[in-house]
Write a protein that holds these residues in place. Structure first.
Motif, PDB file in Angstrom:
ATOM      1  N   ARG A  63      54.176 127.624 153.943  1.00 13.25           N
ATOM      2  CA  ARG A  63      53.050 127.174 153.133  1.00 13.25           C
ATOM      3  C   ARG A  63      53.589 126.367 151.949  1.00 13.25           C
ATOM      4  O   ARG A  63      53.880 126.922 150.887  1.00 13.25           O
ATOM      5  CB  ARG A  63      52.232 128.365 152.646  1.00 13.25           C
ATOM      6  CG  ARG A  63      51.718 129.240 153.789  1.00 13.25           C
ATOM      7  CD  ARG A  63      50.952 130.448 153.276  1.00 13.25           C
ATOM      8  NE  ARG A  63      50.550 131.325 154.373  1.00 13.25           N
ATOM      9  CZ  ARG A  63      49.895 132.474 154.212  1.00 13.25           C
ATOM     10  NH1 ARG A  63      49.567 132.875 152.988  1.00 13.25           N
ATOM     11  NH2 ARG A  63      49.567 133.213 155.260  1.00 13.25           N
ATOM     12  N   PRO A  64      53.743 125.061 152.135  1.00 10.70           N
ATOM     13  CA  PRO A  64      54.385 124.253 151.091  1.00 10.70           C
ATOM     14  C   PRO A  64      53.653 124.282 149.754  1.00 10.70           C
ATOM     15  O   PRO A  64      54.284 124.367 148.698  1.00 10.70           O
ATOM     16  CB  PRO A  64      54.408 122.843 151.693  1.00 10.70           C
ATOM     17  CG  PRO A  64      53.422 122.873 152.813  1.00 10.70           C
ATOM     18  CD  PRO A  64      53.404 124.268 153.323  1.00 10.70           C
ATOM     19  N   ALA A  65      52.328 124.202 149.763  1.00 10.59           N
ATOM     20  CA  ALA A  65      51.585 124.212 148.500  1.00 10.59           C
ATOM     21  C   ALA A  65      51.740 125.558 147.800  1.00 10.59           C
ATOM     22  O   ALA A  65      51.982 125.629 146.586  1.00 10.59           O
ATOM     23  CB  ALA A  65      50.113 123.900 148.749  1.00 10.59           C
ATOM     24  N   SER A  66      51.603 126.648 148.551  1.00 11.42           N
ATOM     25  CA  SER A  66      51.752 127.976 147.961  1.00 11.42           C
ATOM     26  C   SER A  66      53.162 128.180 147.420  1.00 11.42           C
ATOM     27  O   SER A  66      53.344 128.770 146.348  1.00 11.42           O
ATOM     28  CB  SER A  66      51.435 129.049 149.001  1.00 11.42           C
ATOM     29  OG  SER A  66      50.068 129.008 149.378  1.00 11.42           O
ATOM     30  N   ALA A  67      54.161 127.700 148.156  1.00  6.18           N
ATOM     31  CA  ALA A  67      55.542 127.837 147.694  1.00  6.18           C
ATOM     32  C   ALA A  67      55.732 127.103 146.370  1.00  6.18           C
ATOM     33  O   ALA A  67      56.384 127.602 145.445  1.00  6.18           O
ATOM     34  CB  ALA A  67      56.505 127.309 148.750  1.00  6.18           C
ATOM     35  N   TRP A 108      58.632 119.122 149.858  1.00  3.58           N
ATOM     36  CA  TRP A 108      59.552 119.900 150.699  1.00  3.58           C
ATOM     37  C   TRP A 108      60.002 119.087 151.908  1.00  3.58           C
ATOM     38  O   TRP A 108      59.222 118.357 152.493  1.00  3.58           O
ATOM     39  CB  TRP A 108      58.865 121.171 151.201  1.00  3.58           C
ATOM     40  CG  TRP A 108      58.497 122.145 150.134  1.00  3.58           C
ATOM     41  CD1 TRP A 108      57.306 122.227 149.484  1.00  3.58           C
ATOM     42  CD2 TRP A 108      59.324 123.179 149.597  1.00  3.58           C
ATOM     43  NE1 TRP A 108      57.334 123.253 148.568  1.00  3.58           N
ATOM     44  CE2 TRP A 108      58.559 123.851 148.615  1.00  3.58           C
ATOM     45  CE3 TRP A 108      60.627 123.605 149.849  1.00  3.58           C
ATOM     46  CZ2 TRP A 108      59.050 124.932 147.895  1.00  3.58           C
ATOM     47  CZ3 TRP A 108      61.124 124.669 149.115  1.00  3.58           C
ATOM     48  CH2 TRP A 108      60.341 125.327 148.154  1.00  3.58           C
ATOM     49  N   ARG A 109      61.264 119.256 152.291  1.00  3.81           N
ATOM     50  CA  ARG A 109      61.824 118.631 153.496  1.00  3.81           C
ATOM     51  C   ARG A 109      62.511 119.693 154.352  1.00  3.81           C
ATOM     52  O   ARG A 109      63.111 120.631 153.808  1.00  3.81           O
ATOM     53  CB  ARG A 109      62.859 117.552 153.136  1.00  3.81           C
ATOM     54  CG  ARG A 109      62.283 116.339 152.415  1.00  3.81           C
ATOM     55  CD  ARG A 109      63.414 115.431 151.943  1.00  3.81           C
ATOM     56  NE  ARG A 109      62.932 114.242 151.272  1.00  3.81           N
ATOM     57  CZ  ARG A 109      62.716 113.082 151.867  1.00  3.81           C
ATOM     58  NH1 ARG A 109      62.965 112.946 153.165  1.00  3.81           N
ATOM     59  NH2 ARG A 109      62.285 112.035 151.186  1.00  3.81           N
ATOM     60  N   GLN A 110      62.416 119.540 155.650  1.00  3.50           N
ATOM     61  CA  GLN A 110      63.139 120.448 156.533  1.00  3.50           C
ATOM     62  C   GLN A 110      64.636 120.195 156.402  1.00  3.50           C
ATOM     63  O   GLN A 110      65.077 119.046 156.302  1.00  3.50           O
ATOM     64  CB  GLN A 110      62.702 120.257 157.976  1.00  3.50           C
ATOM     65  CG  GLN A 110      61.321 120.827 158.273  1.00  3.50           C
ATOM     66  CD  GLN A 110      60.974 120.748 159.748  1.00  3.50           C
ATOM     67  OE1 GLN A 110      60.865 119.668 160.307  1.00  3.50           O
ATOM     68  NE2 GLN A 110      60.815 121.907 160.361  1.00  3.50           N
ATOM     69  N   MET A 167      59.517 123.884 138.767  1.00  3.33           N
ATOM     70  CA  MET A 167      58.583 122.963 139.410  1.00  3.33           C
ATOM     71  C   MET A 167      59.364 121.990 140.281  1.00  3.33           C
ATOM     72  O   MET A 167      60.528 121.667 139.994  1.00  3.33           O
ATOM     73  CB  MET A 167      57.765 122.184 138.374  1.00  3.33           C
ATOM     74  CG  MET A 167      58.571 121.249 137.494  1.00  3.33           C
ATOM     75  SD  MET A 167      57.564 120.273 136.325  1.00  3.33           S
ATOM     76  CE  MET A 167      57.128 118.881 137.383  1.00  3.33           C
ATOM     77  N   ILE A 168      58.752 121.556 141.372  1.00  2.16           N
ATOM     78  CA  ILE A 168      59.379 120.564 142.238  1.00  2.16           C
ATOM     79  C   ILE A 168      59.448 119.245 141.491  1.00  2.16           C
ATOM     80  O   ILE A 168      58.474 118.825 140.846  1.00  2.16           O
ATOM     81  CB  ILE A 168      58.576 120.412 143.543  1.00  2.16           C
ATOM     82  CG1 ILE A 168      58.641 121.723 144.350  1.00  2.16           C
ATOM     83  CG2 ILE A 168      59.113 119.257 144.383  1.00  2.16           C
ATOM     84  CD1 ILE A 168      57.778 121.726 145.586  1.00  2.16           C
ATOM     85  N   ARG A 169      60.585 118.597 141.536  1.00  2.88           N
ATOM     86  CA  ARG A 169      60.743 117.338 140.824  1.00  2.88           C
ATOM     87  C   ARG A 169      59.716 116.321 141.316  1.00  2.88           C
ATOM     88  O   ARG A 169      59.483 116.180 142.514  1.00  2.88           O
ATOM     89  CB  ARG A 169      62.149 116.774 141.038  1.00  2.88           C
ATOM     90  CG  ARG A 169      63.183 117.377 140.132  1.00  2.88           C
ATOM     91  CD  ARG A 169      64.577 116.892 140.429  1.00  2.88           C
ATOM     92  NE  ARG A 169      64.645 115.467 140.747  1.00  2.88           N
ATOM     93  CZ  ARG A 169      65.778 114.833 141.048  1.00  2.88           C
ATOM     94  NH1 ARG A 169      66.914 115.506 141.075  1.00  2.88           N
ATOM     95  NH2 ARG A 169      65.761 113.548 141.326  1.00  2.88           N
ATOM     96  N   PRO A 170      59.071 115.596 140.391  1.00  3.50           N
ATOM     97  CA  PRO A 170      58.044 114.630 140.804  1.00  3.50           C
ATOM     98  C   PRO A 170      58.542 113.594 141.794  1.00  3.50           C
ATOM     99  O   PRO A 170      57.807 113.177 142.692  1.00  3.50           O
ATOM    100  CB  PRO A 170      57.629 113.984 139.474  1.00  3.50           C
ATOM    101  CG  PRO A 170      57.903 115.032 138.456  1.00  3.50           C
ATOM    102  CD  PRO A 170      59.155 115.725 138.924  1.00  3.50           C
ATOM    103  N   ASP A 171      59.816 113.148 141.655  1.00  7.17           N
ATOM    104  CA  ASP A 171      60.315 112.116 142.549  1.00  7.17           C
ATOM    105  C   ASP A 171      60.613 112.639 143.949  1.00  7.17           C
ATOM    106  O   ASP A 171      60.962 111.862 144.850  1.00  7.17           O
ATOM    107  CB  ASP A 171      61.566 111.456 141.964  1.00  7.17           C
ATOM    108  CG  ASP A 171      62.675 112.445 141.664  1.00  7.17           C
ATOM    109  OD1 ASP A 171      62.406 113.656 141.591  1.00  7.17           O
ATOM    110  OD2 ASP A 171      63.828 112.011 141.510  1.00  7.17           O
TER     111      ASP A 171
END
Length: 234
Positions: free
Chosen positions: A39-43, A67-69, A53-57
């Motif tokens: 669940r990428p959004a929940s993660a 997220w990337r596999q 926080m996930i970096r904006p770039d």
């Protein structure tokens, strides 16, 4: 700057979300979740809740919410992250002081000096710090708007309205819309929205968009503070 990576890996019990520092195998953050699928959004939201926080770039068309596999590691996703302070990047006393100085210059009509402070922060600041700058300006704008309206903290729900009732998206240039929406989202405590707004401006194809958005956020905050200051020339 310390490079941090978040990973989300499938395990027998569900998924495990971790934050790792470059060169260190011991996770800084290690959280289990009984998810039946990734669940990428929940993660991303769980990271925010725990100070990252996930970096904006990282939010590119090839990624899923940043997220990337991970190649060669089935069931594992990763994203570069930056530290925050309970969902809000820490600006530090020095930066907070510089922001207050910039807004004071703006309210006194010294717009070029105010913009120079913002440019100095942007030249040396990380994405995390500049998100903190945007949030710091929104804090001051909210306080000024509450003072103008005679409201106490947390007593209002804020919305965007236009004089003729048209949609703000239809009449406001992008930097103006960014400033209005960012201040409104912050005033409503909507960290998800402020992160999304900053991320969209940061990753926009036009490299001048984010500086223009930050400049307008400074202007909007300065004008709100000026309007709320007794005796100011309005």
């Amino acid at each position: 700057m310390l490079h941090l990576t978040a990973t989300c890996t499938t395990v027998p019990e569900g998924y495990r979300l971790r934050v790792l520092a470059q060169g260190n195998d011991e996770p800084i953050l290690d959280l289990p979740f009984a998810w039946d699928s990734f669940r990428p959004a929940s993660a991303g939201h769980r990271l925010i809740e725990h100070g990252y926080m996930i970096r904006p770039d990282a939010r590119t068309p090839e990624a899923v919410n940043g997220w990337r596999q991970v190649p060669g590691q089935p069931g594992t996703w990763s994203a570069p992250v930056i530290p925050t302070e309970h969902g809000r990047p820490a600006t530090g006393t020095m930066v907070a002081g510089r922001l207050a100085e910039a807004v004071a210059h703006w309210t006194d009509g010294r717009h070029d000096e105010a913009r120079q402070i913002l440019a100095d922060l942007a030249r040396t600041g990380t994405p995390s710090l500049m998100y903190g700058v945007a949030t710091g300006l929104a804090v001051m704008a909210k306080a000024a708007l509450e003072k103008l309206q005679g409201l106490s903290g947390g007593a209002a729900s804020w919305i965007l309205l236009t004089p003729d009732g048209s949609s703000p998206e239809d009449i406001l240039p992008p930097p103006h819309l960014f400033a209005a929406r960012f201040i409104t989202a912050h005033a409503n405590g909507d960290t998800k929205a402020t992160l999304a707004l900053y991320g969209a401006a940061f990753t926009a194809p036009d490299p001048e968009l984010l500086p223009a958005c930050m400049d307008m956020l400074l202007a909007a905050t300065g004008e709100a503070v000026r309007a709320a200051t007794p005796g100011a020339d309005r």
